[in-house]
Design a protein around this motif. Structure first.
Motif, short mmCIF file in Angstrom:
data_model
loop_
_atom_site.label_atom_id
_atom_site.label_comp_id
_atom_site.label_asym_id
_atom_site.label_seq_id
_atom_site.Cartn_x
_atom_site.Cartn_y
_atom_site.Cartn_z
N VAL A 157 52.99 16.99 61.09
CA VAL A 157 53.66 17.59 62.63
C VAL A 157 53.93 16.81 63.42
CG1 VAL A 157 52.15 18.97 64.56
CG2 VAL A 157 51.08 18.43 61.45
N CYS A 158 54.58 17.58 63.93
CA CYS A 158 55.60 16.94 65.13
C CYS A 158 55.49 17.68 65.79
CB CYS A 158 57.38 17.39 64.84
SG CYS A 158 57.53 16.75 63.72
N LEU A 159 54.38 16.58 67.58
CA LEU A 159 54.55 16.48 68.63
C LEU A 159 54.94 16.43 70.08
CD1 LEU A 159 50.56 14.77 68.29
CD2 LEU A 159 51.15 18.13 67.94
N GLN A 160 54.59 17.54 70.70
CA GLN A 160 56.04 17.35 72.22
C GLN A 160 54.92 17.01 73.48
OE1 GLN A 160 57.71 19.63 70.38
NE2 GLN A 160 58.10 18.32 68.16
N GLU A 161 56.26 17.00 74.25
CA GLU A 161 55.14 17.23 75.69
C GLU A 161 53.69 16.49 75.35
OE1 GLU A 161 54.91 19.67 79.88
OE2 GLU A 161 55.59 20.96 78.04
N ARG B 210 54.76 7.90 84.29
CA ARG B 210 53.23 8.95 83.89
C ARG B 210 52.30 9.85 83.91
NH1 ARG B 210 48.34 5.65 83.79
NH2 ARG B 210 46.82 6.67 84.28
N GLY B 211 52.61 10.79 82.90
CA GLY B 211 52.18 12.23 82.78
C GLY B 211 53.09 12.98 82.41
N ARG B 212 54.22 12.52 81.54
CA ARG B 212 55.61 12.91 81.66
C ARG B 212 55.70 12.99 80.16
NH1 ARG B 212 59.79 13.17 85.44
NH2 ARG B 212 60.84 14.76 84.26
N ASN B 213 56.57 14.35 79.66
CA ASN B 213 57.46 13.95 78.10
C ASN B 213 56.09 13.64 77.06
OD1 ASN B 213 59.48 14.44 79.96
ND2 ASN B 213 60.33 12.27 80.15
N GLY B 214 56.47 12.26 75.87
CA GLY B 214 56.19 12.13 75.31
C GLY B 214 56.16 12.66 73.48
N VAL B 215 56.54 12.10 72.51
CA VAL B 215 56.81 12.38 71.65
C VAL B 215 55.83 12.00 70.25
CG1 VAL B 215 58.53 14.02 72.05
CG2 VAL B 215 59.14 11.71 71.06
N ALA B 216 55.44 12.92 69.28
CA ALA B 216 54.82 12.12 68.41
C ALA B 216 55.39 12.83 67.15
CB ALA B 216 53.15 11.74 68.57
N VAL B 217 55.08 11.99 66.09
CA VAL B 217 54.91 12.67 64.57
C VAL B 217 53.65 12.26 64.45
CG1 VAL B 217 56.06 12.79 62.53
CG2 VAL B 217 56.97 12.18 64.26
N HIS C 39 62.27 7.40 77.28
CA HIS C 39 61.80 8.53 78.09
C HIS C 39 60.94 9.59 77.32
CE1 HIS C 39 65.47 9.54 81.25
NE2 HIS C 39 65.17 8.29 81.22
N GLY C 40 60.36 8.91 76.21
CA GLY C 40 59.60 9.58 75.26
C GLY C 40 59.79 10.77 75.04
N ARG C 41 60.82 10.85 74.84
CA ARG C 41 62.28 12.66 74.20
C ARG C 41 62.48 12.50 72.71
NH1 ARG C 41 62.43 16.33 77.94
NH2 ARG C 41 62.62 16.15 80.46
N TYR C 42 62.20 11.33 71.91
CA TYR C 42 62.85 11.23 70.49
C TYR C 42 62.10 10.27 69.79
CZ TYR C 42 66.18 11.78 67.33
OH TYR C 42 66.96 12.18 65.74
N VAL C 43 61.59 10.74 68.77
CA VAL C 43 61.14 9.38 67.47
C VAL C 43 61.81 10.19 66.13
CG1 VAL C 43 58.62 10.88 67.46
CG2 VAL C 43 58.99 8.79 67.34
N GLU C 44 61.65 9.57 65.53
CA GLU C 44 62.29 9.92 64.44
C GLU C 44 61.53 9.02 63.50
OE1 GLU C 44 66.46 9.78 63.87
OE2 GLU C 44 66.18 8.17 62.40
N VAL C 45 60.95 9.51 62.03
CA VAL C 45 59.88 9.01 61.60
C VAL C 45 61.10 9.85 59.70
CG1 VAL C 45 58.11 8.89 62.04
CG2 VAL C 45 58.57 11.02 60.63
N VAL C 46 60.69 8.80 59.16
CA VAL C 46 61.57 9.17 57.21
C VAL C 46 60.40 9.10 56.21
CG1 VAL C 46 62.57 8.32 55.82
CG2 VAL C 46 63.39 7.36 57.16
N VAL C 47 59.45 10.51 55.92
CA VAL C 47 58.74 10.45 55.58
C VAL C 47 59.33 10.68 53.75
CG1 VAL C 47 56.37 12.44 54.82
CG2 VAL C 47 57.24 11.05 56.71
N ALA C 48 58.57 10.39 52.49
CA ALA C 48 59.40 10.53 50.95
C ALA C 48 60.42 11.47 51.27
CB ALA C 48 57.96 12.31 51.03
#
Length: 266
Positions: A37-41, A71-78, A99-108
């Motif tokens: 699950v990719c989360l933004q903001e 503080r209190g803006r942006n932010g992304v997660a997986v 800036h908390g606008r891009y996160v990349e992972v490798v899964v399987a």
């Protein structure tokens, strides 16, 4: 692998129970079929995010995040049910590294990125910043294509590509999110090989929208925008077995102004 993306419009608000009928993000996450699950903001630093998602992490979800520098803006997660093989924060340019606008992972063996584009504002410095971020992401996407590995970038792109991607397109032709240069940029990006898998599943139709203003009757009238994309490499796109835009059944059941967009990659 099933991948979902959702702009949560503030993680701490999203996890709160709004009513007995609307318990928020966490029950949705528990019941979701998604593996990733990719989360933004998220609008939260790493500690606040982990605290808000503590019940999900206790259930075995793995978390990778890029916290915002403001503080209190942006932010992304997986979030992933499968352990990460690699994590990368930022798309490779120094300007947006924190800036908390891009996160990349490798899964399987698949690269999955959660990305949150600036809103922009026509003919202002905010729009120029957005266009610099667009260029930075495009450069990273070119690198990913060059590796030959399967990848998908999910998130809130804040660009409606065509007239079918925004209900009131006539009223927005001079506004950020539907500017000619933004739409052309996305056209050119797709021409390099990336596939808009939701549009492929719904050709030549309006929507399905995944963002509606909280104000007025936008949700009830389905006057929305389709700005939450899965852009996948050709090989991964060809594996798609199903696409669902998880629009709530009623306004009162919303825990974000966006809804999840979920793709089964087979």
């Amino acid at each position: 692998m099933i991948v979902s993306t959702i702009n949560v419009n503030g993680i701490r608000a999203a996890v709160k129970q709004r009513s007995p009928q609307n318990p928020g993000l966490l029950p949705w996450l528990k019941e979701s079929t998604a593996d990733v699950v990719c989360l933004q903001e998220t609008r939260a630093d790493d500690e606040q995010l982990a605290d808000a998602l503590a019940p999900a992490l206790a259930d075995g979800w793995h978390l990778a995040s890029a916290e915002p520098h403001v503080r209190g803006r942006n932010g992304v997660a997986v979030l992933s049910r499968i352990p990460f093989e690699d994590i990368r924060i930022g798309c490779g340019t120094e300007e947006f590294a924190l800036h908390g606008r891009y996160v990349e992972v490798v899964v399987a063996g698949v690269t999955v990125a959660s990305v949150y584009f600036p809103t922009g504002e026509a003919e202002t410095d905010r729009q120029l910043e957005k266009e610099r971020f667009m260029a930075a992401v495009a450069a990273r996407m070119a690198q990913l294509l060059g590796t030959g590995r399967e990848a998908v970038l999910c998130g809130d792109w804040n660009i409606a590509h065509t007239e079918n991607d925004i209900k009131n397109w006539r009223g927005n032709v001079k506004k950020a999110g539907f500017l000619p240069q933004e739409r052309q940029w996305l056209t050119e990006l797709l021409a390099t090989g990336w596939v808009d898998v939701v549009r492929r599943a719904h050709p030549d139709t309006a929507g399905p929208y995944a963002w509606w203003s909280w104000r007025g009757k936008a949700f009830d009238n389905d006057a929305g925008w389709r700005i939450d994309y899965h852009l996948a490499t050709p090989g991964l796109a060809d594996r798609v077995a199903g696409v669902i835009t998880e629009r709530p059944a009623a306004y009162a059941l919303r825990w974000s102004d966006h809804c999840p967009v979920t793709v089964d990659y087979g």
